[in-house]
Design a protein around this motif. Structure first.
Motif, short mmCIF file in Angstrom:
data_model
loop_
_atom_site.label_atom_id
_atom_site.label_comp_id
_atom_site.label_asym_id
_atom_site.label_seq_id
_atom_site.Cartn_x
_atom_site.Cartn_y
_atom_site.Cartn_z
N GLU A 16 4.40 -5.70 10.05
CA GLU A 16 3.82 -6.69 9.15
C GLU A 16 3.55 -6.07 7.78
OE1 GLU A 16 1.68 -9.02 12.88
OE2 GLU A 16 0.43 -7.96 11.40
N THR A 17 3.89 -6.82 6.75
CA THR A 17 3.76 -6.32 5.38
C THR A 17 2.34 -6.52 4.86
OG1 THR A 17 4.59 -8.41 4.51
CG2 THR A 17 6.19 -6.65 4.85
N ILE A 18 1.88 -5.54 4.10
CA ILE A 18 0.52 -5.53 3.54
C ILE A 18 0.61 -5.57 2.03
CG2 ILE A 18 -1.70 -4.36 3.54
CD1 ILE A 18 -0.79 -5.04 6.35
N LEU A 19 -0.19 -6.42 1.42
CA LEU A 19 -0.31 -6.47 -0.04
C LEU A 19 -1.69 -5.96 -0.41
CD1 LEU A 19 0.69 -7.38 -2.87
CD2 LEU A 19 -0.17 -9.67 -2.33
N ILE A 20 -1.76 -4.80 -1.05
CA ILE A 20 -3.04 -4.24 -1.48
C ILE A 20 -3.27 -4.63 -2.94
CG2 ILE A 20 -4.39 -2.14 -1.86
CD1 ILE A 20 -2.94 -0.82 0.42
N LEU A 21 -4.34 -5.37 -3.19
CA LEU A 21 -4.63 -5.88 -4.53
C LEU A 21 -5.87 -5.18 -5.09
CD1 LEU A 21 -4.03 -9.71 -4.00
CD2 LEU A 21 -2.44 -7.96 -4.81
N THR A 22 -5.73 -4.68 -6.32
CA THR A 22 -6.81 -3.92 -6.94
C THR A 22 -7.01 -4.33 -8.39
OG1 THR A 22 -6.45 -1.98 -5.52
CG2 THR A 22 -7.62 -1.61 -7.60
N PRO A 23 -8.12 -5.00 -8.73
CA PRO A 23 -8.49 -5.13 -10.14
C PRO A 23 -8.93 -3.75 -10.64
CG PRO A 23 -9.60 -6.76 -8.74
CD PRO A 23 -9.03 -5.73 -7.84
N LEU A 24 -8.31 -3.29 -11.72
CA LEU A 24 -8.50 -1.90 -12.15
C LEU A 24 -9.00 -1.87 -13.58
CD1 LEU A 24 -7.33 1.10 -10.96
CD2 LEU A 24 -5.97 0.81 -13.01
N ALA A 25 -10.25 -1.46 -13.78
CA ALA A 25 -10.79 -1.29 -15.13
C ALA A 25 -10.81 0.19 -15.52
CB ALA A 25 -12.20 -1.86 -15.22
N ARG A 26 -11.03 1.05 -14.51
CA ARG A 26 -10.99 2.50 -14.70
C ARG A 26 -10.14 3.11 -13.60
NH1 ARG A 26 -17.18 4.63 -15.84
NH2 ARG A 26 -17.45 3.77 -17.94
N PHE A 27 -9.46 4.20 -13.94
CA PHE A 27 -8.66 4.87 -12.92
C PHE A 27 -9.41 6.10 -12.41
CE2 PHE A 27 -5.68 8.11 -11.51
CZ PHE A 27 -4.93 7.40 -10.60
N TYR A 28 -9.55 6.18 -11.08
CA TYR A 28 -10.15 7.34 -10.44
C TYR A 28 -9.08 8.02 -9.59
CZ TYR A 28 -14.62 5.24 -11.76
OH TYR A 28 -15.66 4.69 -12.46
N GLN A 29 -8.88 9.31 -9.81
CA GLN A 29 -7.87 10.03 -9.04
C GLN A 29 -8.17 9.98 -7.55
OE1 GLN A 29 -5.00 11.49 -10.24
NE2 GLN A 29 -4.52 11.71 -8.07
N GLU A 30 -9.46 9.99 -7.21
CA GLU A 30 -9.85 9.94 -5.79
C GLU A 30 -9.39 8.63 -5.13
OE1 GLU A 30 -13.20 12.19 -7.99
OE2 GLU A 30 -11.79 10.53 -8.35
N TYR A 31 -9.37 7.56 -5.91
CA TYR A 31 -8.87 6.28 -5.38
C TYR A 31 -7.40 6.41 -4.99
CZ TYR A 31 -6.55 1.75 -5.72
OH TYR A 31 -5.74 0.66 -5.48
N TRP A 32 -6.60 6.97 -5.87
CA TRP A 32 -5.16 7.11 -5.60
C TRP A 32 -4.92 8.06 -4.43
CZ3 TRP A 32 -1.21 4.23 -7.01
CH2 TRP A 32 0.08 4.70 -6.76
N ASP A 33 -5.65 9.16 -4.41
CA ASP A 33 -5.50 10.12 -3.31
C ASP A 33 -5.84 9.47 -1.98
OD1 ASP A 33 -4.80 12.01 -5.20
OD2 ASP A 33 -6.80 12.93 -5.28
N ASN A 34 -6.86 8.61 -2.00
CA ASN A 34 -7.24 7.91 -0.76
C ASN A 34 -6.14 6.93 -0.33
OD1 ASN A 34 -9.42 7.30 1.25
ND2 ASN A 34 -9.27 5.27 0.34
N LEU A 35 -5.50 6.27 -1.29
CA LEU A 35 -4.38 5.39 -0.96
C LEU A 35 -3.26 6.16 -0.26
CD1 LEU A 35 -3.57 2.97 -3.95
CD2 LEU A 35 -4.36 2.36 -1.67
N LEU A 36 -2.95 7.33 -0.78
CA LEU A 36 -1.86 8.13 -0.22
C LEU A 36 -2.18 8.60 1.19
CD1 LEU A 36 -0.74 10.32 -3.26
CD2 LEU A 36 0.23 8.16 -2.45
N ARG A 37 -3.47 8.70 1.52
CA ARG A 37 -3.85 9.15 2.85
C ARG A 37 -3.78 8.04 3.90
NH1 ARG A 37 -7.69 12.38 -0.10
NH2 ARG A 37 -9.23 10.70 0.04
N LEU A 38 -3.61 6.80 3.47
CA LEU A 38 -3.52 5.70 4.44
C LEU A 38 -2.34 5.94 5.37
CD1 LEU A 38 -4.24 2.56 2.22
CD2 LEU A 38 -5.81 3.70 3.79
N THR A 39 -2.56 5.79 6.66
CA THR A 39 -1.52 6.07 7.64
C THR A 39 -0.63 4.88 7.93
OG1 THR A 39 -3.02 5.53 9.47
CG2 THR A 39 -2.93 7.84 8.77
N TYR A 40 -0.98 3.70 7.43
CA TYR A 40 -0.09 2.55 7.61
C TYR A 40 1.24 2.85 6.92
CZ TYR A 40 1.03 -2.31 8.57
OH TYR A 40 1.60 -3.46 9.08
#
Length: 373
Positions: A94-118
């Motif tokens: 099943e396909t997942i759409l991750i939606l993020t309103p982004l006002a500031r970029f945090y590197q920790e946010y992106w790193d956490n995305l990459l760690r998702l096991t899906y």
């Protein structure tokens, strides 16, 4: 000038070797690159071949015909009844759409995305960013990480497609600091703008093959790697974990955590009576002493060593991390940018979904963590 050698006098072995070399070179030039050949069949099949394809399918322009004629756009059939959003989304691809309103970029946010096991080849990312100075900086930082991940990163980390949108309206607040964002007098305008951003992002990216929508704020910097699988396993139309914030306790000087998102709640008679006495354009707010609603807040229901699978029914939901079956949005549940039963944005979304027959569920002991400014 010396005599010209005849082909008939050439050594047959030389001719055979030459033909074999030509075949090898021809095959090498036409074969796909190693990156493409390493991709899964799902990743290849999901690539769109026409600009009119759904936004959640990555588009790669096809080679034009030699005569220069335009290829007519395809007629694509989608059997929506076959689309699933199940408790085992990995097994059902099943396909997942991750939606993020982004006002500031945090590197920790992106790193956490990459760690998702899906499986990342089943995930589309989409962002909406304000068109101001802070938004420009966030866009540049985001694009830098996208390039690293999608072009030179490991194949397993690459997402099916990534969409970046810029808002077509100005943000209501000049500053995105945590203090300004949470001032009570700023809430109606701020959350109305957030609703518009969420709706714009949703309506322009939700494709006919999307099974789930995960709303994930750009300041969520830590979550369990199995976040998607864990939430989907409950098989609920709307489900939200508890959002906390880690900090250093000034008294003990030790790491601690505190509740952060107060928008996930069970309604109270006090709040209902407050709403009955309000004008049509007034909204109820949670987490402010000036407006005591006495609702039961999921933020305060977390227990030490509590069961992360414990479920509770909710009347309002927060949007820091929120998993929604795509059919809920397709039925018309969106984020009202206006007072809807005196509720707005994510809390208004929960009320609208309830009117459409979809209930919301909370997980008080399953936590995600917000960035600490």
């Amino acid at each position: 000038m010396g005599p010209v050698r005849s082909l008939r006098r050439s050594n047959p072995i030389t001719i055979v070797v030459g033909v074999v070399l030509c075949i090898v070179i021809f095959v090498f030039l036409l074969s796909p690159s190693s990156a493409d050949s390493a991709g899964s069949p799902t990743r290849k099949a999901s690539v769109a071949s026409n600009p009119l394809s759904p936004p959640t399918s990555p588009f790669r322009k096809t080679v034009e015909k030699p005569n220069g004629k335009r290829v007519p756009p395809p007629v694509v059939h989608y059997k929506m009844n076959n689309l699933t959003s199940s408790s085992d989304p990995v097994a059902n691809r099943e396909t997942i759409l991750i939606l993020t309103p982004l006002a500031r970029f945090y590197q920790e946010y992106w790193d956490n995305l990459l760690r998702l096991t899906y499986p990342h080849e089943l995930i589309t990312l989409a962002f909406i960013i304000p068109k101001n100075k802070e938004g420009n900086a966030a866009t540049a930082a985001l694009q830098e990480q996208i390039t690293k991940t999608q072009k030179s990163g490991p194949e397993k980390n690459r997402f099916a497609s990534i969409i970046i949108e810029r808002q077509d309206f100005d943000p209501p607040l000049s500053s995105q600091s945590e203090t300004e964002r949470h001032k009570m007098e700023n809430q109606k305008a701020r959350r109305a703008a957030m609703s518009r951003a969420r709706n714009s992002l949703l309506f322009t990216t939700l494709g006919p093959s999307t099974s789930w929508v995960l709303w994930l704020d750009s300041d969520i910097v830590e979550s369990p790697p199995n976040l998607i699988q864990d939430l989907a396993a409950h098989d609920k139309p709307i489900i939200v974990p508890n959002c906390f914030q880690k900090f250093i306790d000034p008294k003990t000087k030790q790491p601690a955590e505190r509740p952060y998102d107060f928008n996930s709640w069970q309604d109270s008679e006090t709040a209902r009576k407050l709403g009955e006495g309000m004008g049509p354009d007034e909204i109820l707010l949670e987490g402010y002493a000036q407006m005591a609603t006495y609702r039961t807040l999921m933020a305060y229901m977390a227990e030490d060593h509590g069961d992360p699978k414990q479920e509770i029914p909710l009347d309002g939901v927060g949007g820091t991390a929120l998993l929604v079956k795509a059919e809920v949005h397709r039925d018309g549940a969106m984020f009202p940018p206006f007072p809807f039963y005196h509720l707005i944005e994510t809390e208004g979304f929960a009320r609208m979904a309830k009117r459409l027959g979809w209930g919301a569920t909370g997980l008080p002991n399953y936590k995600v963590y917000h960035y600490n400014e």
